[in-house]
Design an enzyme around this catalytic site. Sequence first.
Site, PDB file in Angstrom:
ATOM      1  N   ASN A 141       6.336  -6.358   5.778  1.00 24.76           N
ATOM      2  CA  ASN A 141       7.003  -7.612   6.109  1.00 24.76           C
ATOM      3  C   ASN A 141       7.055  -8.590   4.931  1.00 24.76           C
ATOM      4  O   ASN A 141       7.991  -9.377   4.819  1.00 24.76           O
ATOM      5  CB  ASN A 141       6.371  -8.273   7.349  1.00 24.76           C
ATOM      6  CG  ASN A 141       4.862  -8.260   7.316  1.00 24.76           C
ATOM      7  OD1 ASN A 141       4.252  -8.191   6.251  1.00 24.76           O
ATOM      8  ND2 ASN A 141       4.251  -8.324   8.485  1.00 24.76           N
ATOM      9  N   GLY A 191       0.811  -1.204   0.000  1.00 23.56           N
ATOM     10  CA  GLY A 191       0.000   0.000   0.000  1.00 23.56           C
ATOM     11  C   GLY A 191       0.845   1.255   0.000  1.00 23.56           C
ATOM     12  O   GLY A 191       1.779   1.372   0.790  1.00 23.56           O
ATOM     13  N   MET A 230      -8.370   1.377   9.147  1.00 21.01           N
ATOM     14  CA  MET A 230      -7.541   0.255   8.703  1.00 21.01           C
ATOM     15  C   MET A 230      -6.817  -0.421   9.868  1.00 21.01           C
ATOM     16  O   MET A 230      -6.472   0.220  10.858  1.00 21.01           O
ATOM     17  CB  MET A 230      -6.516   0.727   7.674  1.00 21.01           C
ATOM     18  CG  MET A 230      -7.075   0.837   6.263  1.00 21.01           C
ATOM     19  SD  MET A 230      -5.755   1.260   5.093  1.00 21.01           S
ATOM     20  CE  MET A 230      -6.641   1.023   3.547  1.00 21.01           C
ATOM     21  N   GLY A 231      -6.562  -1.716   9.693  1.00 19.19           N
ATOM     22  CA  GLY A 231      -5.842  -2.501  10.681  1.00 19.19           C
ATOM     23  C   GLY A 231      -6.382  -3.910  10.743  1.00 19.19           C
ATOM     24  O   GLY A 231      -7.367  -4.170  11.408  1.00 19.19           O
ATOM     25  N   ARG A 254      -4.101   6.433   3.622  1.00 13.08           N
ATOM     26  CA  ARG A 254      -2.737   6.090   3.240  1.00 13.08           C
ATOM     27  C   ARG A 254      -1.944   7.262   2.674  1.00 13.08           C
ATOM     28  O   ARG A 254      -0.775   7.438   3.014  1.00 13.08           O
ATOM     29  CB  ARG A 254      -2.754   4.950   2.216  1.00 13.08           C
ATOM     30  CG  ARG A 254      -3.325   3.670   2.789  1.00 13.08           C
ATOM     31  CD  ARG A 254      -2.937   2.461   1.992  1.00 13.08           C
ATOM     32  NE  ARG A 254      -3.308   2.501   0.589  1.00 13.08           N
ATOM     33  CZ  ARG A 254      -3.639   1.442  -0.123  1.00 13.08           C
ATOM     34  NH1 ARG A 254      -3.692   0.256   0.456  1.00 13.08           N
ATOM     35  NH2 ARG A 254      -3.934   1.549  -1.396  1.00 13.08           N
ATOM     36  N   ASP A 310       0.341   0.356   8.987  1.00 13.34           N
ATOM     37  CA  ASP A 310      -0.154  -0.508  10.057  1.00 13.34           C
ATOM     38  C   ASP A 310       0.774  -0.531  11.268  1.00 13.34           C
ATOM     39  O   ASP A 310       0.380  -0.963  12.349  1.00 13.34           O
ATOM     40  CB  ASP A 310      -0.338  -1.936   9.549  1.00 13.34           C
ATOM     41  CG  ASP A 310      -1.484  -2.054   8.563  1.00 13.34           C
ATOM     42  OD1 ASP A 310      -2.444  -1.286   8.690  1.00 13.34           O
ATOM     43  OD2 ASP A 310      -1.416  -2.914   7.670  1.00 13.34           O
ATOM     44  N   THR A 320       4.989   0.923   6.369  1.00 11.71           N
ATOM     45  CA  THR A 320       3.630   0.423   6.528  1.00 11.71           C
ATOM     46  C   THR A 320       2.857   1.318   7.473  1.00 11.71           C
ATOM     47  O   THR A 320       3.343   1.652   8.553  1.00 11.71           O
ATOM     48  CB  THR A 320       3.574  -1.030   7.052  1.00 11.71           C
ATOM     49  OG1 THR A 320       2.224  -1.356   7.413  1.00 11.71           O
ATOM     50  CG2 THR A 320       4.457  -1.240   8.255  1.00 11.71           C
TER      51      THR A 320
END
Length: 400
Positions: A110, A15, A182-183, A305, A140, A138
């Site tokens: 990752n 993303g 998000m998550g 994002r 996240d 990221t």
Amino acid sequence: MTLPAGNAIIAQSGGPTVVINASLAGVVEAIQESGLAGSIFGARHAVRGMLEGHLCDLGQLDQDSLNKIALTPGATLGSSRDKPDEDYCRKIFEQLSTRDIRYFFYIGGNDSADTCRIISEVSQDAGYELRAFHVPKTIDNDLVLNDHTPGFGSAAKFVACALMGDSLDNKALPGIKIDVIMGRHAGFLTAASALARTEHGTGPNLIYLPESIFDIDRFITDVDRVYSKEGRCMIAVSEGIHNSEGTSITQMLAEQLSGSVERDAHGNVQLSGSGALGDYLARLIRERLGSKLRVRADTFGYLQRSFADCVSASDRTEARESGRAAVQAALDGHTGASLTIRRISDHPYTVEYVPVPLQEVARKTKVMPASWIKDGCDVTEDFIEYAKPLVGPLPVIGSI
């Protein structure tokens, strides 16, 4: 120490974020300054561009161009959701070796670290010296061994600003409001909504993260308790909330409504880009607490994002420095590494960049510590203190 002579390639994966291009600029300028490589290639749309030979010349970019790119949201090279296996990586290696690529810099999460690991192993098996470096990215914030990751601070700032404004809207026209954030497995981004809290009654009353079991009955009880006391209720919910069996509420809902579940290229249930979870929770509240209640829901989705002009200054700086640190790791003789960000101090806020073996980061996920989650529907002050320097200053507001 003799470094391999040859060319370098850079790619962006997963993303996009508002600062991923800063990492790209950092890698390019550090290679230019050091003379690490001859030609500097950029791969269009990540591993797919490498496989298909869709490359561009990044070495011709001057400092003014790099500075502008660093300020631009999104992934300027284009990205990809491909998750290469060993066979895919072997084909990539064949393409890279024909161009005398000796340094591979991959900006991503990752899975990107794992791609670096596989390509590195494939090249070693072939007796070809190709050094792969993973540059963290990221929103996240779920990369292990990192205090935090580039992209998170700015996305967290967006979430905090959005919840601040949304709660002021809700305060003006009281009701129950649900914001889905998000998550999938890590709740850091949703937790950042707590930063929207001020003395003027802004921010969420309730916060639900994927690290905790989401119990529908308790959720209704929580909402009823807040609404009965305040006359309104703001709720921040991670898209990845799940029941006691580990099934995401979104997946459960999709199966109930249509009998099928949309999945992404990695086989994960598609959580973002749909308002189903918010609509489901809103309908549930009306059914349980009263059909005449004013209940609304928004799903932030991909807006989080790469939202322009909602950038954390420390996030942008660290994204660029991460790229430069990856090149420095190559200059220092590392044969491959994942760059990590470690916090040295809170006062003053200071970090350092530490290369670690790729396999220590690849395919691993960091989640919110249980000690930062309060009563299953809030976060602690420790999390807020952790997040503040990553997000930076937020709007100052007033009220009558």
